[in-house]
Design a protein around this motif. Structure first.
Motif, PDB file in Angstrom:
ATOM      1  N   UNK A   1      -9.600 -10.042  -5.771  1.00  0.00           N
ATOM      2  CA  UNK A   1     -10.252  -8.851  -6.330  1.00  0.00           C
ATOM      3  C   UNK A   1     -10.271  -7.712  -5.319  1.00  0.00           C
ATOM      4  N   UNK A   2     -10.529  -8.035  -4.063  1.00  0.00           N
ATOM      5  CA  UNK A   2     -10.518  -6.990  -3.036  1.00  0.00           C
ATOM      6  C   UNK A   2      -9.114  -6.410  -2.868  1.00  0.00           C
ATOM      7  N   UNK A   3      -8.097  -7.263  -2.912  1.00  0.00           N
ATOM      8  CA  UNK A   3      -6.727  -6.786  -2.772  1.00  0.00           C
ATOM      9  C   UNK A   3      -6.314  -5.939  -3.970  1.00  0.00           C
ATOM     10  N   UNK A   4      -6.721  -6.362  -5.153  1.00  0.00           N
ATOM     11  CA  UNK A   4      -6.397  -5.593  -6.348  1.00  0.00           C
ATOM     12  C   UNK A   4      -7.065  -4.221  -6.312  1.00  0.00           C
ATOM     13  N   UNK A   5      -8.311  -4.196  -5.844  1.00  0.00           N
ATOM     14  CA  UNK A   5      -9.019  -2.916  -5.737  1.00  0.00           C
ATOM     15  C   UNK A   5      -8.341  -2.005  -4.724  1.00  0.00           C
ATOM     16  N   UNK A   6      -7.816  -2.593  -3.638  1.00  0.00           N
ATOM     17  CA  UNK A   6      -7.115  -1.803  -2.634  1.00  0.00           C
ATOM     18  C   UNK A   6      -5.899  -1.101  -3.234  1.00  0.00           C
ATOM     19  N   UNK A   7      -5.129  -1.815  -4.074  1.00  0.00           N
ATOM     20  CA  UNK A   7      -3.900  -1.251  -4.624  1.00  0.00           C
ATOM     21  C   UNK A   7      -4.165  -0.331  -5.809  1.00  0.00           C
TER      22      UNK A   7
ATOM     23  N   UNK B   1       0.836  -1.201   0.000  1.00  0.00           N
ATOM     24  CA  UNK B   1       0.000   0.000   0.000  1.00  0.00           C
ATOM     25  C   UNK B   1       0.874   1.256   0.000  1.00  0.00           C
ATOM     26  N   UNK B   2       1.941   1.243   0.783  1.00  0.00           N
ATOM     27  CA  UNK B   2       2.827   2.406   0.834  1.00  0.00           C
ATOM     28  C   UNK B   2       3.461   2.677  -0.529  1.00  0.00           C
ATOM     29  N   UNK B   3       3.965   1.623  -1.184  1.00  0.00           N
ATOM     30  CA  UNK B   3       4.585   1.808  -2.493  1.00  0.00           C
ATOM     31  C   UNK B   3       3.547   2.155  -3.554  1.00  0.00           C
ATOM     32  N   UNK B   4       2.307   1.697  -3.369  1.00  0.00           N
ATOM     33  CA  UNK B   4       1.260   2.072  -4.316  1.00  0.00           C
ATOM     34  C   UNK B   4       0.962   3.555  -4.229  1.00  0.00           C
ATOM     35  N   UNK B   5       1.092   4.110  -3.037  1.00  0.00           N
ATOM     36  CA  UNK B   5       0.802   5.538  -2.853  1.00  0.00           C
ATOM     37  C   UNK B   5       2.024   6.408  -3.101  1.00  0.00           C
ATOM     38  N   UNK B   6       3.210   5.922  -2.722  1.00  0.00           N
ATOM     39  CA  UNK B   6       4.447   6.697  -2.891  1.00  0.00           C
ATOM     40  C   UNK B   6       5.449   5.853  -3.673  1.00  0.00           C
ATOM     41  N   UNK B   7       5.161   5.611  -4.956  1.00  0.00           N
ATOM     42  CA  UNK B   7       6.017   4.702  -5.714  1.00  0.00           C
ATOM     43  C   UNK B   7       7.345   5.347  -6.104  1.00  0.00           C
ATOM     44  N   UNK B   8       7.379   6.660  -6.277  1.00  0.00           N
ATOM     45  CA  UNK B   8       8.599   7.328  -6.743  1.00  0.00           C
ATOM     46  C   UNK B   8       9.531   7.580  -5.575  1.00  0.00           C
ATOM     47  N   UNK B   9      10.724   7.016  -5.667  1.00  0.00           N
ATOM     48  CA  UNK B   9      11.743   7.289  -4.664  1.00  0.00           C
ATOM     49  C   UNK B   9      11.875   6.247  -3.588  1.00  0.00           C
ATOM     50  N   UNK B  10      11.046   5.171  -3.614  1.00  0.00           N
ATOM     51  CA  UNK B  10      11.121   4.152  -2.573  1.00  0.00           C
ATOM     52  C   UNK B  10      11.107   2.764  -3.191  1.00  0.00           C
ATOM     53  N   UNK B  11      11.692   1.831  -2.465  1.00  0.00           N
ATOM     54  CA  UNK B  11      11.704   0.446  -2.929  1.00  0.00           C
ATOM     55  C   UNK B  11      11.789  -0.495  -1.738  1.00  0.00           C
TER      56      UNK B  11
ATOM     57  N   UNK C   1      -4.337   5.198  -8.817  1.00  0.00           N
ATOM     58  CA  UNK C   1      -4.202   4.923 -10.251  1.00  0.00           C
ATOM     59  C   UNK C   1      -2.896   5.454 -10.826  1.00  0.00           C
ATOM     60  N   UNK C   2      -2.388   6.520 -10.246  1.00  0.00           N
ATOM     61  CA  UNK C   2      -1.194   7.130 -10.839  1.00  0.00           C
ATOM     62  C   UNK C   2       0.091   6.467 -10.400  1.00  0.00           C
ATOM     63  N   UNK C   3       0.003   5.563  -9.444  1.00  0.00           N
ATOM     64  CA  UNK C   3       1.225   5.009  -8.891  1.00  0.00           C
ATOM     65  C   UNK C   3       0.948   3.623  -8.358  1.00  0.00           C
ATOM     66  N   UNK C   4       1.549   2.617  -8.962  1.00  0.00           N
ATOM     67  CA  UNK C   4       1.322   1.232  -8.580  1.00  0.00           C
ATOM     68  C   UNK C   4       2.626   0.606  -8.125  1.00  0.00           C
TER      69      UNK C   4
END
Length: 855
Positions: A770-776, A720-730, A780-783
């Motif tokens: 499906x619920x997990x996919x919807x959560x992530x 969830x964290x990387x889905x929201x803040x994908x740029x700059x973290x790994x 939409x702009x960052x997966x």
């Protein structure tokens, strides 16, 4: 004592022998205080009356003894019948234990045939035959009776039952009944939560007082599934009367009765059935539509109603009357076939050889036990009577009443729909869950973590419209999906819990909460306080860090856009095509006469900057497809290099956990979770180097300000964290395997197992992914797929390098045309220098002759 003499011999002159020495005496020990005993006595008399036309020479006499429900009196009655009355055989409700007493006390009478109408749960037929060789049982197989009750339990989500039985016989082994029932329940995943034996009291008022006292104790416990396994119909009527008064026949309760009760429901009045509404029972199945049964029923009702006028309205015969009839007929037939001075052994042998169609079914014996294929009718008490909802057999399990056989299962596995609609106690339309949390009509208090760092899983919001809070999130959606898979309705309310996850688990342990739902990790140390369901989401501990450019890979990155084979094929093709063009043009084109000019031409063609004009059409044909290939290869090179520069050049800012420990770095985590304890006790971090962060939104600032060098999440939180803040973290480093997210329940709660089964149904249905996919995908702009995984950086370049396969068509076309042009150019070159070549060849031929002349 009642003595009944029935003459079964004809007196029609010379056709029959004289009556001297033709009397045969049959002893009968029954309990006249019970409905079963009264039915058995009437049925035996009718059997001898019906046997009258079939014999010519004997006179049968029935001598009855009343055991009054006492085991000791039953044994003494048998001894008296054999010793004083001189009976040749005994029939009645005599158990193997009582028969053993008779044989040990009266050694001279131990070979008298005894036909028992009572079964014993602890009796093995082979052992019985060796210990009591003249003892035979004509009763229901109690093992099958228990299996039928267990099959009902197995058909519903009940994991614990309470067993009630009447202990009215000092010689019976009631522990054998409990052991047998316990073993059968264990096979289907259930167990006996409690068992209660009621001793026969001296008065009805005293009996009612004991029943009420014990039922109050059972009502205070959580289990709501009761099996009345072994009791008289008289005791059962009192039991359910008190259960009705105490509210134990209301919604949520389940009552199952055995064959000894279910088969006698026709003999109780409407008030007794009123107290038993919703009861399920196993009733021995028999053919009640045959002509001979209807004739017997008419005779039985007439004689029983005459003898017991107060029960005339309820005088239908039960299976116990049918078996008594068949037992009496078997003895009478054996005596008829035996000679006048036949021994007891010969008489017993004739009894065991019986083979006839009786009222209760085909009568045959094996190992001193009647051999019958028994089936049971599953009945449900409704209104003033009962209805049949299914048929159960040990070989085929359950089937509908209109079918002959059911499923091939020992305990049966029909669904509720196949079993038919059931009227449950209290008029409940859905299947009772079988237990209570001591707040019968109150919804379960289910705690949810209100101060978790990731409100995507559980979010507590306040609604001014309802002046209260409401809860949403991924874990709540999973919980609601699981509830739909439960076979019963479960009222509940979600209660926000403001504290740590460990405190919430302990609150379930202390009964402050009935359960807990959320992103709660299943940990071994938490099992001392509670139980967990099957994990609905896999988990593990992972480290998240910032990313930085990987300078070691930037210098020669452009070479990795293509594979080595692709580079070699491209260079070879380009050199060959340049050579072919030079071969065609060098004779007539002054700009391409030298080999150096050819090399320069090959370089400028790559950038479409060649200035040397081509004068031959064949050269243009060779160059045209190759220019197209160069255009496509160049575009692919640019795209591949751009991708590698934006992704592959990034690497984790911290390589591993050892680096953090060596540099005494500060790390962050959710302060309310178990992670703090795990970092200290397992990974070895100092408490001062752990910063507790309360929200997912605070992590980026903590990284930017240098407050932390790494963050530790459970894997679902990391995604969830990387889905929201994908740029700059790994994510980087190893994943420490954990138990996963699960629901919390009190220790011993049946909900843990039932929710685990429902969770598996949600997972297998595909709803959980499906619920997990919807959560992530809500971001939409960052997966997470755009973020770099620390373990895959080393292979990302090679895996993205382009090989020659996508360009095989271009290479084949260009190579084919170039090869053809090379052949043409070579032929032209040979023709152009034909005279020169011939001169050279002639000179070579003349050289040996000129050399010889010189010699």
């Amino acid at each position: 004592m009642t003595t009944t003499i029935v003459e079964s011999g004809r007196n029609d002159g010379d056709d029959c022998a004289t009556k001297h020495d033709r009397t045969r005496i049959i002893g009968a020990v029954i309990d006249y205080s019970s409905r079963v005993g009264r039915e058995q006595g009437v049925a035996m008399e009718i059997a001898l009356q019906d046997f009258y036309p079939s014999t010519c020479w004997i006179q049968l006499v029935l001598r009855f003894k009343d055991s009054q429900g006492s085991s000791a009196r039953a044994a003494s009655s048998a001894l008296e019948l054999i010793g004083r009355e001189g009976v040749q055989a005994i029939i009645g409700t005599i158990t193997p234990q009582e028969a053993t007493v008779v044989s040990e006390i009266g050694k001279a009478t131990e070979d008298t045939p005894i036909v028992s109408l009572t079964s014993s749960p602890a009796t093995d037929s082979t052992l019985l035959k060796n210990k009591l060789p003249f003892f035979v049982q004509m009763a229901n197989d109690i093992n099958l009776n228990i299996q039928c009750s267990v099959a009902i339990v197995n058909n519903f989500p009940w994991r614990k039952v309470t067993v009630i039985y009447e202990d009215n016989n000092g010689f019976t082994t009631d522990s054998g009944l409990i052991t047998l029932l316990s073993d059968s329940l264990r096979v289907v995943g259930s167990e006996i939560d409690d068992h209660l034996a009621f001793l026969t009291q001296s008065s009805a008022s005293q009996q009612d007082g004991v029943i009420e006292q014990e039922l109050r104790k059972l009502r205070s416990k959580s289990n709501r599934v009761f099996i009345v396994a072994h009791s008289s119909i008289e005791f059962t009527v009192s039991l359910f009367e008190k259960a009705k008064q105490l509210g134990m026949m209301e919604k949520g309760y389940v009552w199952i009765v055995g064959d000894k009760i279910a088969s006698l429901l026709d003999s109780v009045d409407a008030s007794a059935l009123y107290n038993m509404q919703g009861v399920l029972g196993c009733r021995t199945n028999f053919v009640d539509s045959a002509k001979y049964f209807r004739q017997f029923k008419t005779k039985f009702r007439k004689l029983y109603g005459t003898r017991y006028a107060e029960e005339e309205e309820y005088s239908n015969p039960s299976i116990y009357a049918l078996r008594a009839y068949d037992a009496a007929w078997a003895i009478a037939e054996a005596m008829d076939k035996s000679r006048v001075n036949a021994t007891s052994k010969e008489l017993f042998k004739q009894i065991l050889s019986s083979n006839f169609e009786g009222l209760s079914g085909r009568i045959r014996f094996r190992n001193n036990t009647v051999l019958q294929h028994q089936t049971f009718r599953i009945i449900n008490v409704v209104g003033k009577s009962y209805r049949e909802v299914a048929i159960w057999s040990p070989d085929f399990g359950f089937s509908s009443t209109s079918q002959k056989h059911g499923q091939n299962s020992k305990f049966g596995n029909m669904t509720t729909k196949e079993l038919g609609p059931i009227y449950w106690p209290g008029g409940l339309q859905t299947v009772p869950k079988g237990w209570t949390s001591f707040g019968d009509d109150k919804p379960l208090k289910i705690g949810v973590p209100a101060s978790g760092a990731f409100n995507q899983f559980v979010k507590v919001s306040y609604d001014e419209g309802i002046n209260g809070s409401y809860v949403t999130g991924f874990s709540v959606e999973v919980f609601e999906s699981v509830l739909k898979r439960l076979p019963y309705h479960l009222p509940y309310e979600l209660v926000p819990f403001y504290g740590s996850y460990d405190d919430m688990v302990e609150e379930v342990y202390s009964k402050g909460l009935d359960a807990a739902v959320g992103d709660t990790e299943i940990m071994a140390y938490r099992y001392q306080y509670a139980e967990f369901s099957q994990p609905y989401l896999e988990s593990g501990l992972i480290m998240v860090v910032t990313v930085k450019p990987d300078e070691s890979k930037e210098r020669w990155m452009f070479l990795k856009t293509f594979t080595r084979r692709m580079w070699l094929i491209t260079i070879a093709m380009h050199t060959f095509i340049g050579f072919v063009i030079w071969l065609i043009e060098h004779a007539e084109n002054p700009d391409l006469k030298s080999f150096g000019a050819m090399l320069w031409f090959s370089v400028t063609v790559l950038f479409f900057a060649q200035r040397e004009p081509l004068r031959s059409n064949l050269s243009r044909i060779v160059l045209a497809p190759w220019l197209l290939a160069i255009l496509i290869i160049s575009a692919s090179f640019t795209a591949s290099l751009t991708s590698m520069m934006t992704i592959s050049r990034l690497q984790p800012s911290v390589a591993d956990i050892e680096t953090l420990l060596k540099t005494n770095a500060t790390v962050g985590c959710n302060g309310n979770s178990f992670i703090v304890r795990y970092l200290i006790s397992v990974l070895g971090f100092k408490p001062n180097n752990i910063r507790k962060i309360d929200s997912i939104n605070d992590y980026p600032d903590a990284f930017t300000n240098g407050d932390i060098q790494a963050a530790f999440f459970v894997v679902p939180h990391a995604k969830v964290f990387l889905a929201k803040y994908c740029k700059g973290f790994t994510m980087t480093g190893p994943t420490f395997k954990l138990g996963g997210f699960g629901f919390v329940f009190p220790k011993g709660s049946p909900l843990a197992l039932e929710f685990s089964e429902a969770i598996l149904k949600v997972i297998e249905s595909g709803e959980m992914p499906r619920l997990e996919e919807y959560l992530l995908t809500s971001y939409k702009s960052c997966l997470p797929s755009t973020a770099v995984s620390g373990g895959s950086n080393s292979n990302s370049s090679s895996s993205s390098s382009l090989g020659p396969r996508p360009f095989d068509g271009l290479f084949l076309i260009s190579g084919g045309i170039s090869g053809f042009a090379f052949v043409v150019a070579t032929v032209r070159l040979v023709r152009r220098h034909d005279h020169f070549i011939r001169a050279k060849l002639n000179g070579i031929r003349r050289w040996p002759f000129s050399f010889s002349r010189r010699m």
